[in-house]
Design an enzyme around this catalytic site. Structure first.
Site, PDB file in Angstrom:
ATOM      1  N   LYS A  67     102.191  48.365 156.394  1.00 24.48           N
ATOM      2  CA  LYS A  67     102.166  46.946 156.024  1.00 24.48           C
ATOM      3  C   LYS A  67     102.491  46.810 154.546  1.00 24.48           C
ATOM      4  CE  LYS A  67     100.971  42.634 157.225  1.00 24.48           C
ATOM      5  NZ  LYS A  67     102.251  42.169 156.631  1.00 24.48           N
ATOM      6  N   LYS A  91      95.227  50.258 149.145  1.00 24.21           N
ATOM      7  CA  LYS A  91      94.655  48.910 149.293  1.00 24.21           C
ATOM      8  C   LYS A  91      94.125  48.670 150.715  1.00 24.21           C
ATOM      9  CE  LYS A  91      97.431  45.969 147.442  1.00 24.21           C
ATOM     10  NZ  LYS A  91      98.578  45.056 147.222  1.00 24.21           N
ATOM     11  N   LYS A 103     106.476  49.197 151.764  1.00 20.23           N
ATOM     12  CA  LYS A 103     107.080  48.189 150.881  1.00 20.23           C
ATOM     13  C   LYS A 103     108.578  48.204 151.115  1.00 20.23           C
ATOM     14  CE  LYS A 103     105.361  45.322 147.765  1.00 20.23           C
ATOM     15  NZ  LYS A 103     103.986  44.832 147.679  1.00 20.23           N
ATOM     16  N   THR A 187      96.622  35.382 148.051  1.00 24.22           N
ATOM     17  CA  THR A 187      96.527  36.394 146.989  1.00 24.22           C
ATOM     18  C   THR A 187      95.741  35.823 145.808  1.00 24.22           C
ATOM     19  OG1 THR A 187      98.640  37.254 147.740  1.00 24.22           O
ATOM     20  CG2 THR A 187      97.892  37.977 145.569  1.00 24.22           C
ATOM     21  N   ASN A 218     103.641  32.746 143.086  1.00 26.26           N
ATOM     22  CA  ASN A 218     102.697  32.518 144.174  1.00 26.26           C
ATOM     23  C   ASN A 218     101.282  32.966 143.787  1.00 26.26           C
ATOM     24  OD1 ASN A 218     101.177  33.874 146.560  1.00 26.26           O
ATOM     25  ND2 ASN A 218     102.417  32.257 147.485  1.00 26.26           N
TER      26      ASN A 218
END
Ligand SMILES: NC(=O)C1=CN([C@@H]2O[C@H](COP(=O)(O)OP(=O)(O)OC[C@H]3O[C@@H](n4cnc5c(N)ncnc54)[C@H](O)[C@@H]3O)[C@@H](O)[C@H]2O)C=CC1
Ligand SMILES: O=C(O)CCC(=O)C(=O)O
Length: 432
Positions: A67, A91, A103, A187, A218
């Site tokens: 992910k 994470k 990623k 986030t 964001n």
């Protein structure tokens, strides 16, 4: 050359050795599972074909499908994708999600593309990676200079290729295309819960806490908005074009409106800047370097990697640093900050709200049952608070370690335990 990935591995190994993680486990985590490179041919509006380099790194699939976001930026390269994939692995393990790390990215300045070129590039990315992603294999999401619209195009392209509906192939989609309520701000909201946790432990009031945030996209914008609404003094904000300062606290919504002002001219990305506010009341224009050196209670790097490095670390004047960007503090700068007792809340916790709500989105897509915004927010709060409490206890029990060391130790112990349970088929753990 010492790449950002080399530095990420050096950090992993250092932290892993401190936590007593075995060499064979660290060796397994020091390399990605697989990396896909593709050259994307894209028809430009003038009829010419342009080729863009693209990557997707499956760093680890130990805990579940990999992910992580997709970045559109001129500085994307193989080493950056690997580093970001490694940090996603830590994470997801730290906040206990059933995901590995990944990623992806494209080497492009997306602000130079028209809307149609951007859509063709996004679809070309998904065509190239279609066999490399999937709801049970690897699930992308937004990152720097990608957004929910791009996630929607990519979902659509995947479904055209596969001839069926796969809402869970990608997260961070628009809500009307299967996205989760609350993902757009997740986030920033996750980082906000971290800061609230820290504030309560310190017994302070929001009004007594000054905050400077580098990066007003964001992650940075939603964090600034939530902090200002809760009464914190957001005194400085910046983006790639410069920054703005006001000792009494900025009007975050006003700064946002000014940044978005020219949004209508180029609908892909806001062309404005927080520095458009130069003439607002008593606001003062500042540079990014000045923002990073401010004497504030909390400094939040929320833009790109290595913003704080050996060249500027001595100038840092904040008491706490909350890493909302991935990898904003270089290895040597981290050591210098620790030596000065500057508390760093590491990226793998501070920005985990995004992937946590992406996980919620994936769960909702698979169940075919959407949650309300309040359900998403309260589950996010619960998850962040429990991860932070665990970290807090661990860090306080092991005197003299940083929150980053505590976070890596907890994540790596979890990964090591799972590797041992799995046996030797995938990971060769010498004699253990
Ligand atoms: N969007 C998400 O859900 C998540 C993002 N992150 C991380 O947060 C960071 C920011 O990502 P987003 O906010 O999503 O990106 P974004 O594309 O929405 O915004 C990026 C912001 O950074 C600014 N910026 C770019 N270069 C800069 C520079 N050299 N100096 C100062 N500002 C600069 C841009 O002007 C923009 O305001 C990245 O490190 C990303 O990996 C981490 C977890 C999740
Ligand atoms: O939402 C996601 O799946 C990943 C977000 C991300 O790229 C990150 O946490 O760095």
């Amino acid at each position: 050359m010492n790449t950002i990935f080399d530095q990420a591995v050096e950090r992993l190994r250092g932290m892993g050795q401190l936590a007593g993680i075995s060499d064979s486990v660290l060796a397994g985590l020091s390399r990605p599972k697989a990396v896909m490179y593709a050259s994307l041919p894209v028809r430009m509006d003038d009829g010419a074909t342009q080729y863009f380099d693209a990557y997707r790194c499956h760093y680890s699939q130990l805990l579940g499908p990999s992910k992580g976001g997709i970045r559109f930026h001129p500085c994307v390269d193989d080493a950056e994708m690997r580093a970001l994939g490694l940090w996603m692995t830590i994470k997801c393990a730290l906040v206990n999600l059933p995901f590995g790390g990944a990623k992806g990215g494209v080497v492009v300045d997306p602000k130079s593309l028209s809307r149609m070129e951007l859509e063709r590039l996004s679809r070309a990315y998904m065509r190239a990676m279609a066999d490399f992603v999937g709801p049970d294999l690897d699930i992308p999401a937004p990152d720097v200079y990608t957004n929910e619209r791009i996630m929607g195009w990519m979902r659509d392209e995947y479904e055209v290729i596969n001839g069926a509906k796969y809402p869970a192939v990608i997260t961070g989609k628009p809500v009307n295309l299967g996205g989760s309520e609350g993902r757009f701000e997740a986030t920033g909201r996750g980082a906000f819960y971290c800061i609230e946790f820290l504030r309560c432990k310190e017994g302070k009031l929001p009004v007594d806490i000054s905050v400077a945030i580098q990066g007003f996209g964001n992650a940075g914008y939603h964090l600034a908005r939530l902090l200002a609404a809760a009464g914190y003094k957001v005194v400085a904000l910046s983006d790639s074009q410069g920054g703005i300062f006001c000792a009494e606290g900025l009007d975050v919504q006003l700064v946002h409106e000014r940044k978005m002002v020219t949004h209508q001219i180029n609908p892909n990305y806001p062309e404005g800047s927080v520095s458009n506010c130069e003439n607002c009341d008593s606001y003062q224009a500042i540079s990014n370097a000045e923002l990073l050196a401010m004497s504030v209670d909390i400094l939040v790097p929320a833009a790109l990697e290595n913003a704080i490095n050996s060249d500027n670390v001595d100038a840092v004047g904040a008491k706490w640093i909350v890493e909302v960007a991935n990898g904003p503090i270089s290895l040597d700068a981290d050591e210098a900050l620790f030596a000065r007792d500057i508390v760093v809340i590491p990226d793998v916790l501070a920005n985990s709200g995004g992937v946590i709500v992406s996980y919620f989105e994936w769960v909702q897509n698979r169940a075919g049952y959407p949650w309300t915004l309040l359900e998403v927010q309260s589950r996010l709060k619960e998850k962040i608070e429990s991860a932070f409490e665990g970290l807090w206890q661990y860090q306080h029990q092991k005197a003299g370690i940083s929150f980053r060391q505590a976070a890596y130790a907890k994540a790596l112990v979890h990964l090591e335990d799972v590797m041992k349970m799995k046996g030797t088929k995938e990971y060769f753990i010498n004699g253990e």
